[in-house]
Design a protein around this motif. Structure first.
Motif, PDB file in Angstrom:
ATOM      1  N   LEU A  89      29.263  44.966  38.178  1.00  0.00           N
ATOM      2  CA  LEU A  89      30.418  45.693  38.703  1.00  0.00           C
ATOM      3  C   LEU A  89      29.975  47.030  39.260  1.00  0.00           C
ATOM      4  N   ASP A  90      30.553  47.416  40.367  1.00  0.00           N
ATOM      5  CA  ASP A  90      30.353  48.731  40.973  1.00  0.00           C
ATOM      6  C   ASP A  90      31.742  49.213  41.361  1.00  0.00           C
ATOM      7  N   LEU A  91      32.344  50.015  40.494  1.00  0.00           N
ATOM      8  CA  LEU A  91      33.732  50.448  40.694  1.00  0.00           C
ATOM      9  C   LEU A  91      33.791  51.918  41.099  1.00  0.00           C
ATOM     10  N   PRO A  92      34.682  52.234  42.046  1.00  0.00           N
ATOM     11  CA  PRO A  92      34.867  53.638  42.410  1.00  0.00           C
ATOM     12  C   PRO A  92      35.546  54.397  41.273  1.00  0.00           C
ATOM     13  N   ALA A  93      35.600  55.715  41.415  1.00  0.00           N
ATOM     14  CA  ALA A  93      36.289  56.538  40.421  1.00  0.00           C
ATOM     15  C   ALA A  93      37.693  56.006  40.189  1.00  0.00           C
ATOM     16  N   TRP A  94      38.058  55.810  38.950  1.00  0.00           N
ATOM     17  CA  TRP A  94      39.358  55.307  38.519  1.00  0.00           C
ATOM     18  C   TRP A  94      39.680  53.906  39.067  1.00  0.00           C
ATOM     19  N   GLY A  95      38.679  53.209  39.571  1.00  0.00           N
ATOM     20  CA  GLY A  95      38.888  51.893  40.158  1.00  0.00           C
ATOM     21  C   GLY A  95      39.136  50.812  39.120  1.00  0.00           C
ATOM     22  N   CYS A  96      39.756  49.726  39.560  1.00  0.00           N
ATOM     23  CA  CYS A  96      40.015  48.612  38.646  1.00  0.00           C
ATOM     24  C   CYS A  96      39.974  47.298  39.407  1.00  0.00           C
ATOM     25  N   ARG A  97      39.690  46.234  38.664  1.00  0.00           N
ATOM     26  CA  ARG A  97      39.687  44.872  39.183  1.00  0.00           C
ATOM     27  C   ARG A  97      40.381  43.977  38.160  1.00  0.00           C
ATOM     28  N   ALA A  98      41.094  42.984  38.646  1.00  0.00           N
ATOM     29  CA  ALA A  98      41.726  41.987  37.777  1.00  0.00           C
ATOM     30  C   ALA A  98      41.386  40.620  38.373  1.00  0.00           C
ATOM     31  N   PHE A  99      40.295  40.047  37.910  1.00  0.00           N
ATOM     32  CA  PHE A  99      39.789  38.804  38.480  1.00  0.00           C
ATOM     33  C   PHE A  99      40.418  37.572  37.843  1.00  0.00           C
ATOM     34  N   GLU A 100      40.785  36.628  38.692  1.00  0.00           N
ATOM     35  CA  GLU A 100      41.063  35.269  38.274  1.00  0.00           C
ATOM     36  C   GLU A 100      39.719  34.546  38.358  1.00  0.00           C
ATOM     37  N   VAL A 101      39.310  33.895  37.283  1.00  0.00           N
ATOM     38  CA  VAL A 101      37.996  33.258  37.221  1.00  0.00           C
ATOM     39  C   VAL A 101      38.190  31.752  37.182  1.00  0.00           C
ATOM     40  N   GLN A 102      37.632  31.053  38.199  1.00  0.00           N
ATOM     41  CA  GLN A 102      37.790  29.609  38.268  1.00  0.00           C
ATOM     42  C   GLN A 102      36.456  28.941  38.579  1.00  0.00           C
ATOM     43  N   ARG A 103      36.262  27.784  38.010  1.00  0.00           N
ATOM     44  CA  ARG A 103      35.078  26.977  38.311  1.00  0.00           C
ATOM     45  C   ARG A 103      35.238  26.376  39.711  1.00  0.00           C
ATOM     46  N   ILE A 104      34.150  26.397  40.478  1.00  0.00           N
ATOM     47  CA  ILE A 104      34.153  25.774  41.797  1.00  0.00           C
ATOM     48  C   ILE A 104      33.808  24.305  41.622  1.00  0.00           C
ATOM     49  N   ARG A 105      34.690  23.444  42.109  1.00  0.00           N
ATOM     50  CA  ARG A 105      34.499  21.998  42.014  1.00  0.00           C
ATOM     51  C   ARG A 105      34.635  21.392  43.401  1.00  0.00           C
TER      52      ARG A 105
END
Length: 109
Positions: A89-105
């Motif tokens: 992860l490389d996040l800016p100041a006060w940055g956030c991420r909310a990832f949906e994680v799915q297997r590639i099929r």
């Protein structure tokens, strides 16, 4: 997201001498039907980099798609690398991420 399990995750330095990962707070959520989420926040007024160790034991040997539900970021990642090092992860100041994680099929989800 009421059902399922939230878990606080550990972070590691992105490289030797870079302690900015200490400002990263990350949680994983595992829910019904194999649904997964990863939420990360940079709780600092400066950019922060680090690896987040993921809690799922079935990552290796598969490819994964991470889609940020808060922005345009989309990533395909090798599960063996995710299992070994975690997610960079490389996040800016006060940055956030909310990832949906799915297997590639057989193509992207």
């Amino acid at each position: 997201m009421h059902e399922g399990r939230w878990q606080l995750l550990d972070t590691d330095p992105a490289w030797a001498g870079n302690r900015s990962h200490d400002a990263l707070i990350a949680f994983a959520w595992s829910g019904p039907g194999g649904r997964r989420r990863l939420v990360a926040v940079n709780y600092a007024d400066h950019p922060s980099q680090g690896f987040v160790r993921l809690p799922w034991d079935d990552l290796a040997g598969r490819d994964w798609y991470l889609r940020d539900r808060l922005g345009p970021a989309r990533y395909e990642r090798d599960g063996t690398d995710l299992a070994a090092r975690g997610l960079y992860l490389d996040l800016p100041a006060w940055g956030c991420r909310a990832f949906e994680v799915q297997r590639i099929r057989g193509g992207l989800p």
